[in-house]
Write a protein that holds these residues in place. Structure first.
Motif, PDB file in Angstrom:
ATOM      1  N   ILE A  28      23.187  15.938  81.905  1.00 23.36           N
ATOM      2  CA  ILE A  28      24.480  15.450  82.390  1.00 23.36           C
ATOM      3  C   ILE A  28      25.582  15.606  81.339  1.00 23.36           C
ATOM      4  CG2 ILE A  28      23.433  13.822  84.002  1.00 23.36           C
ATOM      5  CD1 ILE A  28      23.995  11.594  82.013  1.00 23.36           C
ATOM      6  N   SER A  29      25.274  16.281  80.243  1.00 13.34           N
ATOM      7  CA  SER A  29      26.263  16.450  79.189  1.00 13.34           C
ATOM      8  C   SER A  29      26.264  17.894  78.700  1.00 13.34           C
ATOM      9  CB  SER A  29      25.954  15.483  78.042  1.00 13.34           C
ATOM     10  OG  SER A  29      26.997  15.498  77.085  1.00 13.34           O
ATOM     11  N   HIS A  30      27.143  18.169  77.751  1.00 12.01           N
ATOM     12  CA  HIS A  30      27.283  19.505  77.180  1.00 12.01           C
ATOM     13  C   HIS A  30      26.608  19.548  75.818  1.00 12.01           C
ATOM     14  CE1 HIS A  30      29.174  23.126  75.505  1.00 12.01           C
ATOM     15  NE2 HIS A  30      29.493  23.458  76.743  1.00 12.01           N
ATOM     16  N   GLN A  31      26.081  20.702  75.475  1.00 12.48           N
ATOM     17  CA  GLN A  31      25.370  20.869  74.213  1.00 12.48           C
ATOM     18  C   GLN A  31      26.230  20.495  73.003  1.00 12.48           C
ATOM     19  OE1 GLN A  31      23.796  24.804  73.657  1.00 12.48           O
ATOM     20  NE2 GLN A  31      22.566  24.233  71.874  1.00 12.48           N
ATOM     21  N   ALA A  32      27.524  20.726  73.102  1.00 13.68           N
ATOM     22  CA  ALA A  32      28.418  20.425  71.985  1.00 13.68           C
ATOM     23  C   ALA A  32      28.509  18.930  71.698  1.00 13.68           C
ATOM     24  CB  ALA A  32      29.811  20.977  72.273  1.00 13.68           C
ATOM     25  N   LEU A  33      28.127  18.115  72.671  1.00 15.30           N
ATOM     26  CA  LEU A  33      28.156  16.661  72.492  1.00 15.30           C
ATOM     27  C   LEU A  33      26.806  16.112  72.015  1.00 15.30           C
ATOM     28  CD1 LEU A  33      30.202  15.698  75.682  1.00 15.30           C
ATOM     29  CD2 LEU A  33      31.022  15.735  73.310  1.00 15.30           C
ATOM     30  N   ALA A  34      25.871  17.004  71.762  1.00 16.62           N
ATOM     31  CA  ALA A  34      24.544  16.611  71.272  1.00 16.62           C
ATOM     32  C   ALA A  34      24.436  17.002  69.802  1.00 16.62           C
ATOM     33  CB  ALA A  34      23.455  17.305  72.098  1.00 16.62           C
ATOM     34  N   ARG A  90      15.743   5.092  77.141  1.00 11.83           N
ATOM     35  CA  ARG A  90      16.399   6.233  77.792  1.00 11.83           C
ATOM     36  C   ARG A  90      16.491   6.043  79.307  1.00 11.83           C
ATOM     37  NH1 ARG A  90      11.703  10.444  75.921  1.00 11.83           N
ATOM     38  NH2 ARG A  90      10.052   9.829  77.383  1.00 11.83           N
ATOM     39  N   SER A  91      15.513   5.388  79.919  1.00  9.32           N
ATOM     40  CA  SER A  91      15.611   5.147  81.362  1.00  9.32           C
ATOM     41  C   SER A  91      16.696   4.113  81.652  1.00  9.32           C
ATOM     42  CB  SER A  91      14.263   4.680  81.925  1.00  9.32           C
ATOM     43  OG  SER A  91      13.856   3.455  81.356  1.00  9.32           O
ATOM     44  N   THR A  92      16.851   3.156  80.734  1.00  2.00           N
ATOM     45  CA  THR A  92      17.923   2.171  80.882  1.00  2.00           C
ATOM     46  C   THR A  92      19.281   2.829  80.709  1.00  2.00           C
ATOM     47  OG1 THR A  92      16.464   0.436  80.021  1.00  2.00           O
ATOM     48  CG2 THR A  92      18.814  -0.025  80.014  1.00  2.00           C
ATOM     49  N   LEU A  93      19.369   3.786  79.762  1.00  2.17           N
ATOM     50  CA  LEU A  93      20.608   4.525  79.579  1.00  2.17           C
ATOM     51  C   LEU A  93      21.001   5.256  80.862  1.00  2.17           C
ATOM     52  CD1 LEU A  93      20.137   6.141  76.044  1.00  2.17           C
ATOM     53  CD2 LEU A  93      21.768   4.358  76.666  1.00  2.17           C
ATOM     54  N   LYS A  94      20.020   5.841  81.519  1.00  2.06           N
ATOM     55  CA  LYS A  94      20.288   6.571  82.755  1.00  2.06           C
ATOM     56  C   LYS A  94      20.774   5.627  83.848  1.00  2.06           C
ATOM     57  CE  LYS A  94      18.257   9.941  85.934  1.00  2.06           C
ATOM     58  NZ  LYS A  94      17.053  10.742  86.265  1.00  2.06           N
ATOM     59  N   GLY A 122      21.469  13.103  66.511  1.00  2.05           N
ATOM     60  CA  GLY A 122      20.987  12.546  67.770  1.00  2.05           C
ATOM     61  C   GLY A 122      19.648  13.129  68.172  1.00  2.05           C
ATOM     62  N   LYS A 123      19.489  14.439  67.956  1.00  2.00           N
ATOM     63  CA  LYS A 123      18.230  15.110  68.281  1.00  2.00           C
ATOM     64  C   LYS A 123      17.092  14.557  67.433  1.00  2.00           C
ATOM     65  CE  LYS A 123      16.125  19.712  68.664  1.00  2.00           C
ATOM     66  NZ  LYS A 123      16.356  21.180  68.505  1.00  2.00           N
ATOM     67  N   THR A 124      17.359  14.336  66.152  1.00  2.86           N
ATOM     68  CA  THR A 124      16.335  13.795  65.255  1.00  2.86           C
ATOM     69  C   THR A 124      15.930  12.389  65.673  1.00  2.86           C
ATOM     70  OG1 THR A 124      17.179  15.096  63.396  1.00  2.86           O
ATOM     71  CG2 THR A 124      15.833  13.168  62.871  1.00  2.86           C
ATOM     72  N   TYR A 163      22.406   8.976  69.183  1.00  4.57           N
ATOM     73  CA  TYR A 163      21.193   8.933  70.014  1.00  4.57           C
ATOM     74  C   TYR A 163      21.541   9.053  71.497  1.00  4.57           C
ATOM     75  CZ  TYR A 163      17.179   7.056  72.534  1.00  4.57           C
ATOM     76  OH  TYR A 163      16.162   6.881  73.422  1.00  4.57           O
ATOM     77  N   THR A 164      22.476   8.239  71.965  1.00  2.00           N
ATOM     78  CA  THR A 164      22.833   8.278  73.385  1.00  2.00           C
ATOM     79  C   THR A 164      23.447   9.620  73.760  1.00  2.00           C
ATOM     80  OG1 THR A 164      24.939   7.177  72.864  1.00  2.00           O
ATOM     81  CG2 THR A 164      23.133   5.790  73.627  1.00  2.00           C
ATOM     82  N   GLY A 165      24.261  10.194  72.843  1.00  2.09           N
ATOM     83  CA  GLY A 165      24.853  11.500  73.116  1.00  2.09           C
ATOM     84  C   GLY A 165      23.798  12.554  73.360  1.00  2.09           C
ATOM     85  N   TYR A 166      22.740  12.528  72.590  1.00  2.00           N
ATOM     86  CA  TYR A 166      21.677  13.519  72.769  1.00  2.00           C
ATOM     87  C   TYR A 166      20.862  13.231  74.026  1.00  2.00           C
ATOM     88  CZ  TYR A 166      18.024  16.874  71.963  1.00  2.00           C
ATOM     89  OH  TYR A 166      17.167  17.939  72.120  1.00  2.00           O
ATOM     90  N   ILE A 167      20.608  11.967  74.322  1.00  4.07           N
ATOM     91  CA  ILE A 167      19.848  11.619  75.533  1.00  4.07           C
ATOM     92  C   ILE A 167      20.584  12.085  76.778  1.00  4.07           C
ATOM     93  CG2 ILE A 167      18.996   9.714  76.950  1.00  4.07           C
ATOM     94  CD1 ILE A 167      17.242  10.380  74.548  1.00  4.07           C
TER      95      ILE A 167
END
Length: 281
Positions: free
Chosen positions: A27-33, A60-64, A37-39, A17-21
């Motif tokens: 701030i990340s690369h598509q390969a890490l999503a 998600r705002s807390t993750l940021k 995680g998308k689901t 989940y965090t990887g996709y967020i």
């Protein structure tokens, strides 16, 4: 001789989940999503949007918030010590190692996770980061963790960083982790530990809902997820008791809006859902 394994060796769905967020935030690369995680992100999106509109914050705002505070603090340390060494434990699908290796090629940045997640991360990095170092694998609660520190130079500063990790451990287990880190780095001339931490949501208007959600997360992640601290002083005392003499508890309210808070404000719970800890031996 077979290495004894601890019971904390499963991959939580939160890593996906965090990887996709992080990817959705740019701030990340598509390969890490991952697809998983998308689901997961799609499933909770309506709730997240509702929380951001009516509560003023969400997962998600807390993750940021936590990711920004950790990255900016690490970047300051790198600028102070260009030969800094970094070990990111429980790295999951975080883009941090990739970003820092690209922008600060002189630092020695290694990532570590349990074997299955380390393999997933390694495969993903090989898609877009040439010559990416091996993602290390170790159980934090066995002797194999100690051997990881032999890969670093004790004459240079070392930063250990974790994100979204320590609330999943019981308080005794967290104490064991901190004491292990302190013990394994005795020969290092400078050690920093950067981590996020979720305090008890006692000053939040949605405290009851957050508490109930944490119980669900505890069950779903098969962990000991809990809120261990209510005040910054409690955090400082706990880290002091576990071999870290200097501790800063950084809250988003004071971090992102420094003119609006006083020194006294920084000593109490300001209502934020997540804090950042900067501890030194």
């Amino acid at each position: 001789m077979t290495q004894t394994r601890s019971k904390h060796r499963h991959i939580s769905f939160t890593a996906h989940y965090t990887g996709y967020i992080w990817y959705s935030m740019g701030i990340s690369h598509q390969a890490l999503a991952t697809k998983k995680g998308k689901t997961l992100a799609a499933l909770v999106h309506p709730l997240e949007s509702w929380a951001e509109k009516f509560v003023g914050g969400s997962m998600r705002s807390t993750l940021k918030q936590r990711h920004s505070m950790l990255d900016e603090t690490l970047e300051k340390l790198v600028n102070l010590s260009p030969e800094l060494q970094v070990l990111e434990i429980a790295c999951g699908l975080s883009p941090r190692g990739w970003w820092f290796r690209q922008h600060y090629p002189n630092i020695h940045y290694r990532e570590l996770d349990l074997p299955d997640m380390a393999a997933i991360k390694q495969t993903a990095l090989q898609q877009f980061e040439q010559n990416s170092p091996e993602v290390l694998s170790a159980d934090l609660f066995t002797q194999e963790f100690e051997s990881i520190f032999k890969l670093f130079d004790p004459q240079k500063p070392l930063v250990i960083i974790s994100e979204g990790l320590i609330n999943y451990f019981s308080k005794p287990l967290l104490s064991e982790l901190l004491l292990s880190i302190a013990s394994y780095t005795q020969q290092f001339n400078q050690l920093h530990y950067l981590t996020d931490l979720y305090p008890e949501p006692v000053h939040h208007k949605m405290a009851t809902i957050i508490w109930r959600s944490s119980k669900l997360l505890k069950w779903a992640s098969r962990s000991a997820f809990s809120f261990h601290f209510t005040t910054p002083k409690e955090v400082t005392t706990f880290f002091n008791e576990n071999e870290f003499s200097k501790v800063q508890v950084i809250q988003p309210t004071s971090y992102f809006n420094p003119p609006s808070t006083s020194t006294n404000d920084q000593k109490r719970h300001l209502g934020d859902l997540v804090w950042m800890i900067h501890a030194q031996k």
